[in-house]
Scaffold this active site. Structure first.
Site, mmCIF file in Angstrom:
data_model
loop_
_atom_site.group_PDB
_atom_site.id
_atom_site.type_symbol
_atom_site.label_atom_id
_atom_site.label_comp_id
_atom_site.label_asym_id
_atom_site.label_seq_id
_atom_site.Cartn_x
_atom_site.Cartn_y
_atom_site.Cartn_z
ATOM 1 N N ARG A 1 95.958 -0.935 -46.354
ATOM 2 C CA ARG A 1 96.975 -1.799 -46.329
ATOM 3 C C ARG A 1 97.454 -2.088 -47.852
ATOM 4 O O ARG A 1 98.682 -2.019 -48.204
ATOM 5 C CB ARG A 1 96.886 -3.128 -45.800
ATOM 6 C CG ARG A 1 96.654 -3.240 -44.382
ATOM 7 C CD ARG A 1 96.231 -4.328 -43.668
ATOM 8 N NE ARG A 1 95.133 -5.012 -44.518
ATOM 9 C CZ ARG A 1 94.567 -6.061 -44.391
ATOM 10 N NH1 ARG A 1 95.174 -7.077 -43.391
ATOM 11 N NH2 ARG A 1 93.622 -6.632 -45.116
ATOM 12 N N LYS B 1 77.929 1.336 -38.839
ATOM 13 C CA LYS B 1 77.030 0.125 -38.369
ATOM 14 C C LYS B 1 77.815 -1.120 -38.750
ATOM 15 O O LYS B 1 78.805 -1.115 -39.882
ATOM 16 C CB LYS B 1 75.589 0.117 -38.803
ATOM 17 C CG LYS B 1 75.548 0.020 -40.104
ATOM 18 C CD LYS B 1 74.262 -1.120 -40.402
ATOM 19 C CE LYS B 1 74.234 -1.390 -41.837
ATOM 20 N NZ LYS B 1 73.680 -2.578 -42.230
ATOM 21 N N HIS C 1 73.372 5.728 -42.615
ATOM 22 C CA HIS C 1 72.829 6.365 -43.606
ATOM 23 C C HIS C 1 71.129 6.380 -43.947
ATOM 24 O O HIS C 1 70.907 7.171 -44.550
ATOM 25 C CB HIS C 1 73.698 5.782 -44.860
ATOM 26 C CG HIS C 1 72.877 4.635 -45.517
ATOM 27 N ND1 HIS C 1 73.589 3.405 -44.995
ATOM 28 C CD2 HIS C 1 72.294 4.254 -46.388
ATOM 29 C CE1 HIS C 1 73.055 2.417 -45.551
ATOM 30 N NE2 HIS C 1 72.168 2.874 -46.522
ATOM 31 N N LYS D 1 68.686 9.668 -45.295
ATOM 32 C CA LYS D 1 67.846 10.101 -46.499
ATOM 33 C C LYS D 1 66.562 10.903 -46.217
ATOM 34 O O LYS D 1 65.949 11.200 -45.396
ATOM 35 C CB LYS D 1 66.996 8.563 -46.649
ATOM 36 C CG LYS D 1 67.943 7.350 -47.081
ATOM 37 C CD LYS D 1 66.975 6.146 -47.177
ATOM 38 C CE LYS D 1 67.781 4.889 -47.256
ATOM 39 N NZ LYS D 1 68.526 4.790 -48.785
ATOM 40 N N ASP E 1 71.888 -6.977 -38.837
ATOM 41 C CA ASP E 1 72.161 -6.214 -40.283
ATOM 42 C C ASP E 1 70.970 -5.051 -40.416
ATOM 43 O O ASP E 1 71.548 -3.840 -40.995
ATOM 44 C CB ASP E 1 72.180 -7.136 -41.570
ATOM 45 C CG ASP E 1 72.776 -6.228 -42.782
ATOM 46 O OD1 ASP E 1 73.887 -5.361 -42.485
ATOM 47 O OD2 ASP E 1 72.019 -6.465 -43.656
ATOM 48 N N HIS F 1 68.687 0.266 -38.811
ATOM 49 C CA HIS F 1 67.802 0.911 -39.884
ATOM 50 C C HIS F 1 66.097 0.744 -39.393
ATOM 51 O O HIS F 1 65.334 1.921 -39.454
ATOM 52 C CB HIS F 1 67.783 0.418 -41.317
ATOM 53 C CG HIS F 1 69.114 0.231 -41.835
ATOM 54 N ND1 HIS F 1 70.039 1.276 -41.580
ATOM 55 C CD2 HIS F 1 69.742 -0.519 -42.638
ATOM 56 C CE1 HIS F 1 71.182 1.264 -42.055
ATOM 57 N NE2 HIS F 1 71.085 -0.074 -42.841
ATOM 58 N N LYS G 1 66.464 -10.212 -47.779
ATOM 59 C CA LYS G 1 67.196 -10.217 -48.859
ATOM 60 C C LYS G 1 66.432 -10.957 -49.951
ATOM 61 O O LYS G 1 65.671 -11.974 -49.650
ATOM 62 C CB LYS G 1 68.724 -10.692 -48.753
ATOM 63 C CG LYS G 1 69.365 -9.765 -47.843
ATOM 64 C CD LYS G 1 70.909 -10.229 -47.712
ATOM 65 C CE LYS G 1 71.883 -9.060 -47.333
ATOM 66 N NZ LYS G 1 71.937 -7.903 -47.852
ATOM 67 N N LYS H 1 62.836 -4.122 -54.508
ATOM 68 C CA LYS H 1 63.442 -3.285 -53.839
ATOM 69 C C LYS H 1 62.507 -2.212 -53.289
ATOM 70 O O LYS H 1 62.060 -1.452 -53.961
ATOM 71 C CB LYS H 1 64.600 -2.612 -54.397
ATOM 72 C CG LYS H 1 65.613 -2.032 -53.418
ATOM 73 C CD LYS H 1 66.780 -1.465 -54.266
ATOM 74 C CE LYS H 1 67.775 -0.604 -53.315
ATOM 75 N NZ LYS H 1 67.977 -1.115 -51.865
HETATM 76 P P1 NDP Z 1 85.334 -4.388 -47.101
HETATM 77 O O1 NDP Z 1 85.267 -5.491 -46.512
HETATM 78 O O2 NDP Z 1 85.464 -3.725 -48.178
HETATM 79 O O3 NDP Z 1 86.683 -3.642 -46.422
HETATM 80 C C1 NDP Z 1 87.165 -2.433 -46.379
HETATM 81 C C2 NDP Z 1 88.937 -2.690 -46.142
HETATM 82 O O4 NDP Z 1 89.386 -2.921 -45.208
HETATM 83 C C3 NDP Z 1 89.251 -3.713 -47.193
HETATM 84 O O5 NDP Z 1 89.531 -2.851 -48.553
HETATM 85 C C4 NDP Z 1 90.817 -3.906 -46.614
HETATM 86 O O6 NDP Z 1 91.853 -3.173 -46.977
HETATM 87 C C5 NDP Z 1 90.493 -3.785 -45.396
HETATM 88 N N1 NDP Z 1 90.085 -4.977 -44.580
HETATM 89 C C6 NDP Z 1 89.280 -6.045 -44.929
HETATM 90 N N2 NDP Z 1 89.087 -6.988 -44.374
HETATM 91 C C7 NDP Z 1 90.333 -6.867 -43.495
HETATM 92 C C8 NDP Z 1 90.782 -7.694 -42.455
HETATM 93 N N3 NDP Z 1 90.395 -8.900 -41.918
HETATM 94 N N4 NDP Z 1 91.891 -7.078 -41.706
HETATM 95 C C9 NDP Z 1 92.275 -6.008 -42.070
HETATM 96 N N5 NDP Z 1 91.888 -5.116 -42.945
HETATM 97 C C10 NDP Z 1 90.824 -5.750 -43.457
HETATM 98 O O7 NDP Z 1 84.277 -3.566 -46.207
HETATM 99 P P2 NDP Z 1 83.363 -2.224 -46.357
HETATM 100 O O8 NDP Z 1 84.079 -1.242 -47.354
HETATM 101 O O9 NDP Z 1 82.175 -3.168 -47.176
HETATM 102 O O10 NDP Z 1 82.557 -1.682 -45.214
HETATM 103 C C11 NDP Z 1 83.376 -0.950 -44.291
HETATM 104 C C12 NDP Z 1 82.598 -0.806 -42.963
HETATM 105 O O11 NDP Z 1 81.558 -0.258 -43.234
HETATM 106 C C13 NDP Z 1 82.213 -2.167 -42.306
HETATM 107 O O12 NDP Z 1 82.521 -2.129 -41.118
HETATM 108 C C14 NDP Z 1 80.818 -2.499 -42.794
HETATM 109 O O13 NDP Z 1 80.107 -3.055 -42.100
HETATM 110 C C15 NDP Z 1 80.168 -0.771 -42.833
HETATM 111 N N6 NDP Z 1 79.184 -0.823 -43.896
HETATM 112 C C16 NDP Z 1 79.417 -0.985 -45.242
HETATM 113 C C17 NDP Z 1 78.504 -1.120 -46.109
HETATM 114 C C18 NDP Z 1 78.646 -1.314 -47.668
HETATM 115 O O14 NDP Z 1 77.746 -0.851 -48.291
HETATM 116 N N7 NDP Z 1 79.748 -1.573 -47.878
HETATM 117 C C19 NDP Z 1 77.061 -0.348 -45.772
HETATM 118 C C20 NDP Z 1 77.174 -0.083 -44.374
HETATM 119 C C21 NDP Z 1 78.130 -0.433 -43.643
HETATM 120 P P3 NDP Z 1 93.153 -3.081 -47.008
HETATM 121 O O15 NDP Z 1 93.270 -4.966 -47.127
HETATM 122 O O16 NDP Z 1 93.683 -2.734 -48.356
HETATM 123 O O17 NDP Z 1 93.631 -2.847 -45.876
#
Ligand code: NDP
Length: 523
Positions: free
Chosen positions: A80, A187, A217, A221, A274, A279, A379, A384
Site C-alpha cells: 500500500r 509461516k 526457511h 538451510k 513461532d 522449525h 529468545k 545464537k
Molecule cells: P511486516 O509486518 O513488515 O508487514 C509486511 C507489509 O505488510 C508491511 O510493510 C505493510 O505494507 C503490510 N502490512 C502490515 N500490516 C498490515 C496490516 N495490518 N494490514 C495491511 N497490510 C499490512 O511483516 P514481515 O515482512 O515481517 O513478514 C511478512 C510475513 O512473513 C508475515 O506473515 C510473517 O509472519 C512472515 N515471516 C516473517 C519473517 C521475518 O523475518 N520478518 C520470518 C518468517 C516469516 P504496506 O502498509 O505498505 O501495505
C-alpha cells in the site's frame, strides 16, 4: 552462569581431531546446477515490509550475482505504501547493504529487473490492474507468463490475497504446463488446527496443491538438508540410530534477539507457535524419520508425516513434567543491557506470552520407543545457536572401571545448524603419557571446509526450489495439520489454565533460560 540444559554431558575438550575432506574430483558447481530455470516474474505482496527488506531481496540479489536467477526475470513489489520504482529500489539497496553485502557492483543490473506497484490488498480492481500489468511485462521482457506470488504480508491477509488473485485469473496455469503460477505462503500456517485447515481450504479455492509452497526457511538451510545425507548416505550411522544405542536427543534453537519490532505478531504467537509448530518439528522429523525408498519429494514428505503421526499425545494433565515455559527479563546480551519482554514496545504489561519453552516428547514407534526428545527454543538466550545433539548410551560395561576409576562420558554427535555449520563427534581416547587416563576428544567437520563454491542461504535455496517447482523443502498440509493436532491441546491447556502466570518462569536475558528447564531431564 548456569550451563545450558542441553550442554550437560559435554566436557571441555582438551584435544580436537579435525576431519579431512576428500575431493573426489567433483568440481565446485555454481549454485544453479541442473536444468536452467524458466523465466518468470516474482510478485511480492507486502514488499514494503521487513521480510522483503531483510531476507527476500538480499537473497535474490545474491542469486543474481552468482548467476543463479533465470533469465529474464522480473521482481514486482506490491504494497500500500506509495512509492515509485526508483524509491523502492533505493530502499531495497539499503537493505542489501545493511545485510552485510559490500560488493554492489552488479546492483544496477539487478535493480533494472525490479518494479513497484502500489496495491490495496482488499481491492479486487487492483489485482485486475496487476494482471494487465504483468501481461505487459511479459511482452516487454519475455517472462513467458510464469508467476510466483510471494505473500510477505501479515497472516491475516493470506486468505484475502489468495482469493483476489484467483478472482483476477492470476492462479490459472496454461494447459500445456508452460505458464505456471505458484503461491508462496510464509509461516505461521494458521494459529491452530482449525485455522490452518481454513487457510488451506481458501488457498485451494483457486490454487492446486502443486502450486502451493508453504515455506519454512529452516528446511532450506544446507545443514538441515545435510541431516538426511549424513543419515542415509553413510552406512555407519543408521545401525546405531535407534533406541538401542541412543539415550536421548536434544534439539535447540536459541536466539539472542528479543522480540524487536514484531511484538504485534509475537504477542499473538508466543514461542510455541513461532518456533515449535514449524522449525522445531521439522528438525525433529528429519532426525527421527525412516529412510524413504528414494530421495523424491512425496516420499520424503511421507516419512516426515509418519513421524508426526507417531508423536505420543502430550500428557496435558501433567504439563509441568513435560513442558517448561519462560519469559525473559532485563539482562545483558552480547555485552549490552537489554530490557525484559514486558518492557518491549508493543507488549502489554499483563502479557502472558512465553518467550522460552523446553518440552519433552516421545515418538511411539519401534525405532524410538522410550527415547526422550528434548526440544528447546527461546529468545534472548546466551548464544545464537541451533543444533541437534544425539546422546548415545554409556558403554554397557566399563573394563577400565577398576583401573582408572573415571566415569566414561557418553558419545555425543552434534549436528550444528547455526552459526557453526558442522558435524562433531565426541569420543574417548587414551590420554598420552604413562598414566592411564581417558581423554574425550572432538572430531569436527565444518560444512564449508574445502569448498570454494557459493554457499546458498536458506531463502536463496527456497526461492530456487520454488522457481524449479520442487516442493521437497516446503511443508505439506497433512504435516501442518498433524503438528497442529499435537500442539493445539498444549496451547489450549497453557492458555486456559487458571494459574497461567505461575507457569511462565522468568529468566534473565543472556542466560540459558529458566533453571526449572533442567527438571525435565530429571523426571
Ligand atoms: P511486516 O509486518 O513488515 O508487514 C509486511 C507489509 O505488510 C508491511 O510493510 C505493510 O505494507 C503490510 N502490512 C502490515 N500490516 C498490515 C496490516 N495490518 N494490514 C495491511 N497490510 C499490512 O511483516 P514481515 O515482512 O515481517 O513478514 C511478512 C510475513 O512473513 C508475515 O506473515 C510473517 O509472519 C512472515 N515471516 C516473517 C519473517 C521475518 O523475518 N520478518 C520470518 C518468517 C516469516 P504496506 O502498509 O505498505 O501495505
Amino acid at each position: 552462569m548456569k550451563t545450558a540444559p542441553f550442554e550437560e554431558g559435554i566436557e571441555p575438550q582438551p584435544a580436537t581431531a579435525s576431519c579431512q575432506v576428500e575431493d573426489f574430483g567433483i568440481a565446485p558447481q555454481n549454485c544453479l546446477g541442473g536444468e536452467p530455470l524458466s523465466p518468470c516474474i516474482i510478485i511480492i505482496f507486502g514488499a514494503s515490509g521487513d521480510l522483503t527488506f531483510r531476507k527476500l531481496i538480499p537473497a535474490l540479489f545474491r542469486l543474481h550475482c552468482n548467476m543463479g536467477l533465470p533469465h529474464p526475470i522480473r521482481i514486482v513489489g506490491c504494497a500500500r505504501t506509495p512509492m515509485d520504482d526508483g524509491e523502492f529500489r533505493e530502499s531495497l539497496k539499503t537493505g542489501v547493504l545493511a545485510g552485510g553485502v559490500h560488493d554492489v557492483s552488479c546492483w544496477d543490473a539487478f535493480a533494472a529487473c525490479v518494479r513497484y506497484r502500489p496495491l490495496e490488498y482488499l481491492d479486487p480492481g487492483d489485482y485486475r490492474l496487476l494482471a494487465r500489468y504483468l501481461e505487459e511485462l511479459d511482452e516487454e521482457s519475455g517472462t513467458q507468463g510464469n508467476r510466483i506470488f510471494y505473500l510477505a504480508v501479515p497472516p491475516a491477509l493470506y486468505e484475502t490475497v489468495s482469493r483476489c488473485l484467483g478472482a483476477a485469473g492470476l492462479a490459472q496455469e496454461g494447459m500445456d504446463g508452460k505458464r505456471w503460477s505458484r503461491i508462496v505462503v510464509e509461516k505461521p500456517f494458521g494459529r491452530d488446527l482449525e485455522s490452518a485447515a481454513v487457510l488451506d481450504r481458501v488457498l485451494h479455492e483457486n490454487f492446486l496443491e502443486h502450486q502451493v509452497f508453504r515455506i519454512d526457511h529452516y528446511l532450506a538451510k544446507e545443514t538441515v538438508q545435510n541431516v538426511l545425507m549424513l543419515r542415509f548416505a553413510n552406512s555407519i550411522f543408521e545401525p546405531v540410530w535407534n533406541r538401542q544405542f541412543i539415550e536421548k536427543v536434544k534439539i535447540i534453537a536459541a536466539e539472542t534477539l528479543g522480540v524487536g519490532k514484531r511484538a504485534g505478531y509475537y504477542e499473538e504467537a508466543g514461542v510455541l507457535r513461532d518456533m515449535f509448530q514449524n522449525h522445531m518439528m521439522q528438525l525433529l522429523s528429519l532426525t527421527a524419520m525412516e529412510p524413504p525408498s528414494h530421495f523424491e519429494t512425496e516420499l520424503v514428505r511421507d516419512e516426515k508425516s509418519k513421524v508426526f503421526r507417531a508423536l505420543r499425545p502430550f500428557p496435558v494433565e501433567q504439563l509441568y513434567e513435560f513442558l517448561v515455559s519462560g519469559r525473559y527479563e532485563a539482562g545483558i546480551v552480547d555485552g549490552a543491557r537489554v530490557p525484559g519482554y514486558l518492557e518491549e514496545p508493543g507488549v502489554s504489561s499483563g502479557s502472558l506470552t512465553p518467550t522460552f519453552a523446553s518440552m519433552k516428547v516421545f515418538i511411539d514407534n519401534w525405532r524410538w520407543q522410550g527415547v526422550p526428545f528434548y526440544l528447546t527454543s527461546g529468545k534472548r538466550l546466551a548464544k545464537k545457536l541451533t543444533e541437534i545433539q544425539i546422546h548415545f548410551r554409556e558403554v554397557p560395561h566399563s573394563i577400565f572401571r577398576h583401573v582408572i576409576g573415571q566415569r566414561i562420558h557418553k558419545n555425543v554427535l552434534t549436528l550444528g545448524i547455526h552459526p557453526d555449520e558442522k558435524i562433531s563427534l565426541v569420543f574417548q581416547t587414551k590420554n598420552p603419557g604413562a598414566t592411564l587416563r581417558l581423554r574425550p576428544v572432538t572430531m569436527d567437520f565444518h560444512y564449508s571446509q574445502n569448498y570454494a563454491g557459493p554457499l546458498l542461504d536458506a531463502y536463496e535455496k527456497a526461492l530456487i526450489d520454488c522457481m524449479r517447482g520442487d516442493q521437497m523443502l516446503f511443508w505439506r498440509q497433512d504435516a501442518v495439520e498433524l503438528t497442529w493436532s499435537f500442539l493445539s491441546p498444549i496451547l489450549e491447556r497453557c492458555e486456559t489454565c487458571t494459574d497461567r502466570s505461575r507457569m511462565i518462569f522468568p529468566y534473565e536475558a543472556g542466560t540459558w533460560g529458566p533453571a526449572e528447564a533442567s527438571r525435565l531431564e530429571e523426571g
